[in-house]
Motif scaffolding. Structure first.
Motif, mmCIF file in Angstrom:
data_model
loop_
_atom_site.group_PDB
_atom_site.id
_atom_site.type_symbol
_atom_site.label_atom_id
_atom_site.label_comp_id
_atom_site.label_asym_id
_atom_site.label_seq_id
_atom_site.Cartn_x
_atom_site.Cartn_y
_atom_site.Cartn_z
ATOM 1 N N MET A 1 2.909 -1.197 4.195
ATOM 2 C CA MET A 1 2.881 0.232 3.860
ATOM 3 C C MET A 1 4.247 0.712 3.381
ATOM 4 N N LYS A 2 4.209 1.438 2.264
ATOM 5 C CA LYS A 2 5.435 1.969 1.669
ATOM 6 C C LYS A 2 5.341 3.488 1.623
ATOM 7 N N ILE A 3 6.314 4.148 2.255
ATOM 8 C CA ILE A 3 6.422 5.608 2.231
ATOM 9 C C ILE A 3 7.819 5.949 1.733
ATOM 10 N N PRO B 1 3.051 9.015 15.987
ATOM 11 C CA PRO B 1 2.043 9.026 14.930
ATOM 12 C C PRO B 1 2.590 9.639 13.644
ATOM 13 N N GLN B 2 2.248 9.041 12.504
ATOM 14 C CA GLN B 2 2.731 9.471 11.189
ATOM 15 C C GLN B 2 1.556 9.937 10.338
ATOM 16 N N PRO B 3 1.454 11.259 10.066
ATOM 17 C CA PRO B 3 0.403 11.730 9.162
ATOM 18 C C PRO B 3 0.704 11.273 7.732
ATOM 19 N N ILE B 4 -0.315 10.758 7.044
ATOM 20 C CA ILE B 4 -0.145 10.269 5.677
ATOM 21 C C ILE B 4 -1.297 10.747 4.805
ATOM 22 N N GLN B 5 -1.178 10.486 3.529
ATOM 23 C CA GLN B 5 -2.287 10.685 2.609
ATOM 24 C C GLN B 5 -2.178 9.650 1.501
ATOM 25 N N ILE B 6 -3.358 9.201 1.004
ATOM 26 C CA ILE B 6 -3.409 8.150 -0.002
ATOM 27 C C ILE B 6 -4.322 8.595 -1.135
ATOM 28 N N ALA C 1 -6.644 20.453 2.508
ATOM 29 C CA ALA C 1 -5.709 20.611 1.388
ATOM 30 C C ALA C 1 -5.467 19.276 0.698
ATOM 31 N N ALA C 2 -5.362 18.205 1.485
ATOM 32 C CA ALA C 2 -5.159 16.873 0.919
ATOM 33 C C ALA C 2 -6.361 16.480 0.067
ATOM 34 N N ARG C 3 -7.571 16.730 0.565
ATOM 35 C CA ARG C 3 -8.784 16.339 -0.167
ATOM 36 C C ARG C 3 -8.925 17.138 -1.462
ATOM 37 N N ARG C 4 -8.496 18.411 -1.438
ATOM 38 C CA ARG C 4 -8.559 19.224 -2.672
ATOM 39 C C ARG C 4 -7.661 18.639 -3.758
ATOM 40 N N ASN C 5 -6.621 17.915 -3.334
ATOM 41 C CA ASN C 5 -5.685 17.295 -4.280
ATOM 42 C C ASN C 5 -6.041 15.829 -4.552
ATOM 43 N N ASP C 6 -7.308 15.471 -4.310
ATOM 44 C CA ASP C 6 -7.799 14.095 -4.536
ATOM 45 C C ASP C 6 -7.028 13.064 -3.719
ATOM 46 N N LEU D 1 0.868 -1.178 0.000
ATOM 47 C CA LEU D 1 0.000 0.000 0.000
ATOM 48 C C LEU D 1 0.904 1.227 0.000
ATOM 49 N N GLU D 2 0.979 1.883 -1.152
ATOM 50 C CA GLU D 2 1.839 3.065 -1.274
ATOM 51 C C GLU D 2 1.074 4.313 -0.856
ATOM 52 N N VAL D 3 1.660 5.044 0.101
ATOM 53 C CA VAL D 3 1.064 6.280 0.592
ATOM 54 C C VAL D 3 2.139 7.367 0.601
ATOM 55 N N GLU D 4 1.714 8.590 0.876
ATOM 56 C CA GLU D 4 2.652 9.705 0.958
ATOM 57 C C GLU D 4 2.651 10.267 2.376
ATOM 58 N N ALA D 5 3.824 10.694 2.830
ATOM 59 C CA ALA D 5 3.894 11.399 4.101
ATOM 60 C C ALA D 5 3.174 12.737 3.929
ATOM 61 N N ARG D 6 2.395 13.124 4.928
ATOM 62 C CA ARG D 6 1.609 14.359 4.837
ATOM 63 C C ARG D 6 2.226 15.409 5.744
ATOM 64 N N ALA D 7 2.480 16.593 5.172
ATOM 65 C CA ALA D 7 3.042 17.695 5.948
ATOM 66 C C ALA D 7 1.924 18.394 6.705
ATOM 67 N N GLY D 8 2.082 18.503 7.998
ATOM 68 C CA GLY D 8 1.087 19.226 8.793
ATOM 69 C C GLY D 8 -0.084 18.355 9.188
ATOM 70 N N THR D 9 -0.743 18.781 10.260
ATOM 71 C CA THR D 9 -1.933 18.093 10.744
ATOM 72 C C THR D 9 -3.038 19.122 10.949
#
Length: 219
Positions: free
Chosen positions: A67-69, A41-46, A23-28, A8-16
């Motif tokens: 999980m792959k970051i 805790p690690q904030p992510i986005q998929i 902002a994450a949802r606006r970028n799909d 499961l490839e995800v991206e590290a998310r800057a900020g909480t």
């Protein structure tokens, strides 16, 4: 579990916080968090489409994921919560739990069958039905079986194979606290039809008998 653990490839998310999530949802993307395992805790986005496809495939919350970051070592996780839009029922946030090798989790494990070529019941034309192609077990994250095996080499027509007859991997325990059925070996359809015909004949004879007695009584 059958096959290798899916990536499961995800991206590290800057900020909480709500602003970063919007902002994450606006970028799909769907914002999320990974917690547990003795780590911060690690904030992510998929990607939204990736997550939606996995959710539609089923059993996402009971499937172990690798999980792959980018820039980090892979680690195992399991989904613990998916928040959804109340109107559209689409994912808006997701929580994952990071697992240690000693963590206990519930997973659906594939069922393999052996002994079909020598089963006396199958040789007589019986039909094997897998009631549970997968069985939910509590297992250790570091020792997840690819499958469990049922043996039908001695099974006769009318037999049922239950969980108590299965040799489970060490440390694995069924999540259902009873001796449930995994597979059944039923009679051939031709034998069932013959039995049905006999039942109908017997029923006809029983129904006709009182009428004969009645005619004799009137005469």
């Amino acid at each position: 579990m059958a096959g290798k653990i899916p990536d499961l490839e995800v991206e590290a998310r800057a900020g909480t916080g709500k602003g970063a999530a919007r902002a994450a949802r606006r970028n799909d993307m769907v914002p999320g968090i990974v917690y547990g395992g003795g780590e911060d805790p690690q904030p992510i986005q998929i990607p939204f489409n990736v997550l939606l496809k996995r959710l539609k495939a089923g059993r996402f919350m009971s499937t172990l994921q690798n999980m792959k970051i980018e820039g980090q070592e892979d680690f195992r996780v399991i989904c613990r919560n998916v928040q959804r839009d109340l109107v559209k029922d689409l994912p808006t946030h997701i929580d994952f739990m990071r697992l240690r090798r000693t963590s206990k989790i519930n997973l659906f494990i594939h069922v393999d069958v052996v002994g079909e070529d020598v089963s006396p019941g199958l040789k007589k034309g019986g039909t094997l039905t897998l009631v549970r192609p997968e069985v939910e077990l509590m297992v250790t994250a570091g020792d997840i079986p690819e499958s469990i095996t049922i043996d039908v080499s001695e099974a006769e027509v009318g037999d049922s194979i239950t969980i108590s007859s299965v040799k489970l991997p060490e440390g694995a325990v069924p999540t259902i606290d009873r001796d449930f059925v995994i597979a059944t070996l039923s009679a051939p359809s031709s034998l069932k039809s013959a039995g049905d015909d006999e039942d109908e004949t017997e029923e006809t004879e029983v129904l006709e008998a009182p009428a004969i007695v009645g005619d004799e009584a009137e005469s």
